[in-house]
Design an enzyme around this catalytic site. Sequence first.
Site, PDB file in Angstrom:
ATOM      1  N   ASP A  65      -2.003  -0.930   5.904  1.00  0.00           N
ATOM      2  CA  ASP A  65      -2.196  -0.262   7.196  1.00  0.00           C
ATOM      3  C   ASP A  65      -3.653  -0.161   7.627  1.00  0.00           C
ATOM      4  O   ASP A  65      -3.942   0.509   8.620  1.00  0.00           O
ATOM      5  CB  ASP A  65      -1.602   1.144   7.139  1.00  0.00           C
ATOM      6  CG  ASP A  65      -2.402   2.083   6.232  1.00  0.00           C
ATOM      7  OD1 ASP A  65      -2.761   1.665   5.115  1.00  0.00           O
ATOM      8  OD2 ASP A  65      -2.663   3.224   6.638  1.00  0.00           O
TER       9      ASP A  65
ATOM     10  N   ASP B 230      -0.160   5.252   0.730  1.00  0.00           N
ATOM     11  CA  ASP B 230      -0.426   6.227   1.790  1.00  0.00           C
ATOM     12  C   ASP B 230      -0.608   5.526   3.132  1.00  0.00           C
ATOM     13  O   ASP B 230      -1.459   4.649   3.277  1.00  0.00           O
ATOM     14  CB  ASP B 230      -1.687   7.028   1.460  1.00  0.00           C
ATOM     15  CG  ASP B 230      -1.572   7.777   0.141  1.00  0.00           C
ATOM     16  OD1 ASP B 230      -0.720   8.669   0.047  1.00  0.00           O
ATOM     17  OD2 ASP B 230      -2.335   7.462  -0.789  1.00  0.00           O
TER      18      ASP B 230
ATOM     19  N   ASP C  50       0.863  -1.166   0.000  1.00  0.00           N
ATOM     20  CA  ASP C  50       0.000   0.000   0.000  1.00  0.00           C
ATOM     21  C   ASP C  50       0.909   1.229   0.000  1.00  0.00           C
ATOM     22  O   ASP C  50       2.097   1.138   0.334  1.00  0.00           O
ATOM     23  CB  ASP C  50      -0.895  -0.035   1.238  1.00  0.00           C
ATOM     24  CG  ASP C  50      -1.753   1.204   1.382  1.00  0.00           C
ATOM     25  OD1 ASP C  50      -2.451   1.563   0.416  1.00  0.00           O
ATOM     26  OD2 ASP C  50      -1.697   1.834   2.449  1.00  0.00           O
TER      27      ASP C  50
END
Length: 229
Positions: free
Chosen positions: A170, A13, A11
Amino acid sequence: MKFPYSLALFDLDGTLVDTAVDIAEAVNRTLDDWKLPQVEEMVIRGWIGDGARVLVETAFRHAGSDVAVDDIMEGFMVHYGETLLLRAKLYPGVAETLEALQSQGVALTVCTNKPQRYVRPLLEHLGIADRFGAMVGGDTLPERKPSALPLLHLAQLFGRQPGDCVMIGDSATDAAAAKAAAMPLVLVSYGYPRGFDLRSTQALAVIDDMRALLSLHPQASGVASASIA
């Protein structure tokens, strides 16, 4: 220790790059265009991860506006592009970890819900674009995370089975995508979890620093998540 997976999907951001300050700036510039009140960065951090459209819709509903999202997006994307490279920064240990994985022959990819046209410019600005063999954005394919499609597309692109890959993210969006793709998962604790309990998943590990990824041990599906110091 040799890394146990041959393809790593990251991922962007909240996992590789802290972009919240710049994203918050773009959101607040857009709210200002519509004469709506500004929102604190820490609040906006909790909205990042499901793509630009969902972010904008959330911000405007939070401000009490019912204006159509389609009427907002063009202006927002202008601000998004203008603020993309203002203060974005790599999280600690990211550059070293990518270099170490690449030196072991691990193929590296980006799997993000960020609009595709902004992915490479951001990574080039931060000096890590050449580490990645492929990048999939939120509008690259007909579906985005939490759909399995972006993850399976990248696995197929590199001729890998899902079990030979690992998704590093996240948020609940990343966790759901990995589960749907039957792909091993690692979560970072420092990103934008949006209230999601990272340790409620069947992730291989929840790590506090990207460098801990280099000590990852493969585990059987269903093992409770664990911290790597």
